[in-house]
Design a protein around this motif. Structure first.
Motif, PDB file in Angstrom:
ATOM      1  N   HIS A 130     -21.940   4.209  -5.566  1.00 13.04           N
ATOM      2  CA  HIS A 130     -22.703   5.468  -5.576  1.00 13.04           C
ATOM      3  C   HIS A 130     -22.254   6.284  -6.776  1.00 13.04           C
ATOM      4  CE1 HIS A 130     -24.369   9.136  -3.154  1.00 13.04           C
ATOM      5  NE2 HIS A 130     -25.224   8.658  -4.041  1.00 13.04           N
ATOM      6  N   ASP A 131     -23.014   6.181  -7.879  1.00 12.54           N
ATOM      7  CA  ASP A 131     -22.622   6.896  -9.094  1.00 12.54           C
ATOM      8  C   ASP A 131     -23.835   6.936 -10.003  1.00 12.54           C
ATOM      9  OD1 ASP A 131     -21.039   7.974 -11.244  1.00 12.54           O
ATOM     10  OD2 ASP A 131     -19.277   6.996 -10.371  1.00 12.54           O
ATOM     11  N   ILE A 132     -23.647   7.368 -11.248  1.00  4.47           N
ATOM     12  CA  ILE A 132     -24.773   7.405 -12.192  1.00  4.47           C
ATOM     13  C   ILE A 132     -25.102   5.973 -12.631  1.00  4.47           C
ATOM     14  CG2 ILE A 132     -24.260   9.748 -12.960  1.00  4.47           C
ATOM     15  CD1 ILE A 132     -22.994   8.512 -15.499  1.00  4.47           C
ATOM     16  N   THR A 183     -29.384   6.346  -2.168  1.00  6.13           N
ATOM     17  CA  THR A 183     -29.494   7.689  -2.761  1.00  6.13           C
ATOM     18  C   THR A 183     -28.999   7.734  -4.207  1.00  6.13           C
ATOM     19  OG1 THR A 183     -27.423   8.217  -1.643  1.00  6.13           O
ATOM     20  CG2 THR A 183     -29.448   9.013  -0.602  1.00  6.13           C
ATOM     21  N   CYS A 184     -28.558   6.598  -4.758  1.00  2.18           N
ATOM     22  CA  CYS A 184     -28.295   6.534  -6.211  1.00  2.18           C
ATOM     23  C   CYS A 184     -29.590   6.773  -6.987  1.00  2.18           C
ATOM     24  CB  CYS A 184     -27.780   5.156  -6.613  1.00  2.18           C
ATOM     25  SG  CYS A 184     -26.063   4.863  -6.229  1.00  2.18           S
ATOM     26  N   GLY A 185     -30.735   6.466  -6.354  1.00  2.00           N
ATOM     27  CA  GLY A 185     -32.022   6.657  -7.031  1.00  2.00           C
ATOM     28  C   GLY A 185     -32.551   5.367  -7.646  1.00  2.00           C
ATOM     29  N   THR A 198     -22.392 -18.083 -11.936  1.00  2.00           N
ATOM     30  CA  THR A 198     -22.514 -18.114 -10.478  1.00  2.00           C
ATOM     31  C   THR A 198     -23.863 -17.530 -10.053  1.00  2.00           C
ATOM     32  OG1 THR A 198     -21.446 -17.350  -8.453  1.00  2.00           O
ATOM     33  CG2 THR A 198     -21.317 -15.870 -10.310  1.00  2.00           C
ATOM     34  N   ALA A 199     -24.179 -17.624  -8.776  1.00  2.00           N
ATOM     35  CA  ALA A 199     -25.424 -17.012  -8.289  1.00  2.00           C
ATOM     36  C   ALA A 199     -25.180 -15.516  -8.070  1.00  2.00           C
ATOM     37  CB  ALA A 199     -25.845 -17.666  -6.982  1.00  2.00           C
ATOM     38  N   PRO A 200     -26.171 -14.664  -8.365  1.00  4.06           N
ATOM     39  CA  PRO A 200     -25.969 -13.234  -8.107  1.00  4.06           C
ATOM     40  C   PRO A 200     -25.943 -12.952  -6.605  1.00  4.06           C
ATOM     41  CG  PRO A 200     -28.216 -13.636  -8.819  1.00  4.06           C
ATOM     42  CD  PRO A 200     -27.505 -14.959  -8.891  1.00  4.06           C
ATOM     43  N   PRO A 201     -25.172 -11.949  -6.181  1.00  3.92           N
ATOM     44  CA  PRO A 201     -25.215 -11.603  -4.755  1.00  3.92           C
ATOM     45  C   PRO A 201     -26.551 -10.957  -4.418  1.00  3.92           C
ATOM     46  CG  PRO A 201     -23.901  -9.999  -5.966  1.00  3.92           C
ATOM     47  CD  PRO A 201     -24.297 -11.072  -6.948  1.00  3.92           C
ATOM     48  N   LYS A 202     -26.898 -10.967  -3.153  1.00  2.66           N
ATOM     49  CA  LYS A 202     -28.038 -10.169  -2.723  1.00  2.66           C
ATOM     50  C   LYS A 202     -27.568  -8.719  -2.690  1.00  2.66           C
ATOM     51  CE  LYS A 202     -30.546 -13.688  -0.154  1.00  2.66           C
ATOM     52  NZ  LYS A 202     -31.354 -14.055  -1.310  1.00  2.66           N
ATOM     53  N   LEU A 203     -28.365  -7.836  -3.304  1.00  2.00           N
ATOM     54  CA  LEU A 203     -27.991  -6.411  -3.342  1.00  2.00           C
ATOM     55  C   LEU A 203     -28.739  -5.684  -2.233  1.00  2.00           C
ATOM     56  CD1 LEU A 203     -26.358  -4.220  -4.817  1.00  2.00           C
ATOM     57  CD2 LEU A 203     -28.373  -3.814  -6.258  1.00  2.00           C
ATOM     58  N   ILE A 204     -27.979  -5.027  -1.368  1.00  2.00           N
ATOM     59  CA  ILE A 204     -28.594  -4.325  -0.241  1.00  2.00           C
ATOM     60  C   ILE A 204     -28.144  -2.855  -0.273  1.00  2.00           C
ATOM     61  CG2 ILE A 204     -28.878  -6.388   1.178  1.00  2.00           C
ATOM     62  CD1 ILE A 204     -26.382  -5.673   2.721  1.00  2.00           C
ATOM     63  N   ALA A 205     -29.085  -1.969   0.062  1.00  2.00           N
ATOM     64  CA  ALA A 205     -28.828  -0.531  -0.076  1.00  2.00           C
ATOM     65  C   ALA A 205     -28.526   0.106   1.275  1.00  2.00           C
ATOM     66  CB  ALA A 205     -30.047   0.141  -0.688  1.00  2.00           C
ATOM     67  N   ILE A 206     -27.552   0.992   1.277  1.00  2.00           N
ATOM     68  CA  ILE A 206     -27.284   1.795   2.471  1.00  2.00           C
ATOM     69  C   ILE A 206     -28.426   2.812   2.598  1.00  2.00           C
ATOM     70  CG2 ILE A 206     -25.645   3.341   3.633  1.00  2.00           C
ATOM     71  CD1 ILE A 206     -24.251   0.741   2.829  1.00  2.00           C
ATOM     72  N   THR A 207     -29.094   2.810   3.752  1.00  2.00           N
ATOM     73  CA  THR A 207     -30.161   3.794   3.969  1.00  2.00           C
ATOM     74  C   THR A 207     -29.544   5.132   4.369  1.00  2.00           C
ATOM     75  OG1 THR A 207     -30.329   2.907   6.210  1.00  2.00           O
ATOM     76  CG2 THR A 207     -31.969   2.153   4.600  1.00  2.00           C
ATOM     77  N   LEU A 208     -28.791   5.093   5.451  1.00  2.00           N
ATOM     78  CA  LEU A 208     -28.050   6.271   5.930  1.00  2.00           C
ATOM     79  C   LEU A 208     -26.894   5.742   6.767  1.00  2.00           C
ATOM     80  CD1 LEU A 208     -27.976   9.414   6.260  1.00  2.00           C
ATOM     81  CD2 LEU A 208     -29.158   9.076   8.430  1.00  2.00           C
ATOM     82  N   PRO A 257     -35.344   8.924  11.388  1.00  2.00           N
ATOM     83  CA  PRO A 257     -36.013   7.627  11.174  1.00  2.00           C
ATOM     84  C   PRO A 257     -36.879   7.633   9.916  1.00  2.00           C
ATOM     85  CG  PRO A 257     -36.250   8.332  13.457  1.00  2.00           C
ATOM     86  CD  PRO A 257     -35.677   9.504  12.707  1.00  2.00           C
ATOM     87  N   GLU A 258     -37.493   8.773   9.621  1.00  2.00           N
ATOM     88  CA  GLU A 258     -38.331   8.874   8.418  1.00  2.00           C
ATOM     89  C   GLU A 258     -37.461   8.787   7.155  1.00  2.00           C
ATOM     90  OE1 GLU A 258     -41.459   8.684   8.136  1.00  2.00           O
ATOM     91  OE2 GLU A 258     -41.677   9.224   6.024  1.00  2.00           O
ATOM     92  N   PHE A 259     -36.303   9.456   7.186  1.00  2.00           N
ATOM     93  CA  PHE A 259     -35.403   9.394   6.031  1.00  2.00           C
ATOM     94  C   PHE A 259     -34.947   7.950   5.796  1.00  2.00           C
ATOM     95  CE2 PHE A 259     -31.158   9.511   4.097  1.00  2.00           C
ATOM     96  CZ  PHE A 259     -31.447  10.205   2.932  1.00  2.00           C
ATOM     97  N   ALA A 260     -34.530   7.276   6.888  1.00  2.00           N
ATOM     98  CA  ALA A 260     -34.063   5.887   6.750  1.00  2.00           C
ATOM     99  C   ALA A 260     -35.185   5.010   6.197  1.00  2.00           C
ATOM    100  CB  ALA A 260     -33.576   5.367   8.102  1.00  2.00           C
ATOM    101  N   LEU A 261     -36.401   5.231   6.678  1.00  2.00           N
ATOM    102  CA  LEU A 261     -37.543   4.442   6.194  1.00  2.00           C
ATOM    103  C   LEU A 261     -37.776   4.686   4.699  1.00  2.00           C
ATOM    104  CD1 LEU A 261     -40.040   2.629   6.618  1.00  2.00           C
ATOM    105  CD2 LEU A 261     -41.304   4.666   7.309  1.00  2.00           C
ATOM    106  N   GLN A 262     -37.749   5.957   4.300  1.00  2.00           N
ATOM    107  CA  GLN A 262     -37.991   6.260   2.873  1.00  2.00           C
ATOM    108  C   GLN A 262     -36.926   5.619   1.992  1.00  2.00           C
ATOM    109  OE1 GLN A 262     -40.762   7.328   1.727  1.00  2.00           O
ATOM    110  NE2 GLN A 262     -41.531   7.688   3.801  1.00  2.00           N
ATOM    111  N   MET A 263     -35.671   5.609   2.455  1.00  4.54           N
ATOM    112  CA  MET A 263     -34.597   4.992   1.662  1.00  4.54           C
ATOM    113  C   MET A 263     -34.813   3.472   1.572  1.00  4.54           C
ATOM    114  SD  MET A 263     -32.800   7.384   0.473  1.00  4.54           S
ATOM    115  CE  MET A 263     -34.328   8.272   0.432  1.00  4.54           C
TER     116      MET A 263
END
Ligand SMILES: O=c1ccn([C@@H]2O[C@H](COP(=O)(O)O)[C@@H](O)[C@H]2O)c(=O)[nH]1
Length: 245
Positions: free
Chosen positions: A64-66, A90-92, A112-122, A142-148
């Motif tokens: 979580h950074d720029i 929320t990094c954008g 190597t193979a790249p990892p699967k990148l998964i985002a924290i919703t909340l 639930p709406e916030f989690a969905l939007q993320m």
């Protein structure tokens, strides 16, 4: 995939000796999570320990950074050969896209193979009340989690980390192969600890989770092996599990 292979156990311990002791105590765990505590203590050595034992690895560093900083970190993480890596949604969008590109660059460098990148919703430790009153987010949880999740999907990520309470909604709204990984999973007999949006392992899988992250109900149990076996037995009762994996 058998149900027990959908359980990821976090190595939330402070040093290498305790990590190895836990890995050896639970030989049937095939997927381990390395998080902030152990990685800060031990560094990438723990990844080699796990890979030499043919374990799958979830590196849960929750970047979580720029964009420039996250991209640089992802270029290195991409060389590790891990299976999953986390970033906060929320990094954008620019940061999420840049992270994907950087992981591919790192993986190519590391051969190597790249990892699967998964985002924290909340984070699963945040309640609806915390979201509204402390974080001042003017959306229902639930709406916030969905939007993320949709933000992560649009940025080209492989999936998200979400609570089991939102997983059914995300399974319905996101593309079919979008990975849904759920921490905040608690058998009915376990303490919830700091998890505020928990459901049981059976419920989480039935609602559409691909993987469950289950830590303290196993690792802090008086007998971790029998807690693991009890959870596997509960999951064994589920019929017709479908999965994106
Ligand atoms: O939203 C999130 C994201 C990550 N975690 C991590 O999962 C495990 C859960 O451990 P338990 O002992 O089962 O509570 C832990 O390593 C967290 O860092 C999460 O809980 N919620």
């Amino acid at each position: 995939m058998i149900a027990s292979e959908r359980i990821i156990v976090p190595l939330d311990v402070p040093n290498l000796d305790q990590a190895i002791a836990l890995i050896e105590l639970l030989p049937d765990v095939s997927f381990w999570k390395v998080g902030l505590e152990l990685f800060t203590s031990v560094g990438p050595r723990i990844l080699d320990v796990l890979k030499s034992r043919q374990k799958r690895v979830f590196l849960d560093l929750k970047f979580h950074d720029i964009p420039n900083t996250v991209g640089s970190a992802c270029r290195i993480a991409g060389t590790y050969g891990v299976d999953l890596l986390t970033i906060h949604a929320t990094c954008g969008k620019d940061c999420l896209r840049g992270a994907m590109d950087a992981l591919f660059q790192g993986a190519a460098t590391g051969g190597t193979a790249p990892p699967k990148l998964i985002a924290i919703t909340l984070l699963t430790s945040i309640s609806a009340r915390d979201l509204a009153f402390d974080l001042k987010i003017p959306l229902e949880l639930p709406e916030f989690a969905l939007q993320m999740a949709l933000l992560a999907e649009n940025a080209g990520l492989d999936g998200v980390v979400c609570s089991p309470q939102e997983v059914a909604q995300l399974r319905e709204s996101c593309r079919p192969d979008f990975l849904l990984v759920c921490p905040g999973v608690r058998p009915v007999w376990a303490n919830k600890n700091d998890q505020k949006r928990a459901l049981s392992p059976v419920q989480a899988l039935q609602y559409g989770a691909d993987y469950l992250v289950i830590g303290r109900p196993i690792t802090a149990a008086t007998n971790p092996l029998s807690a693991w076996e009890k959870i596997c037995e509960e999951l064994g009762s589920i019929q017709n599990l479908s999965s994106t994996t």
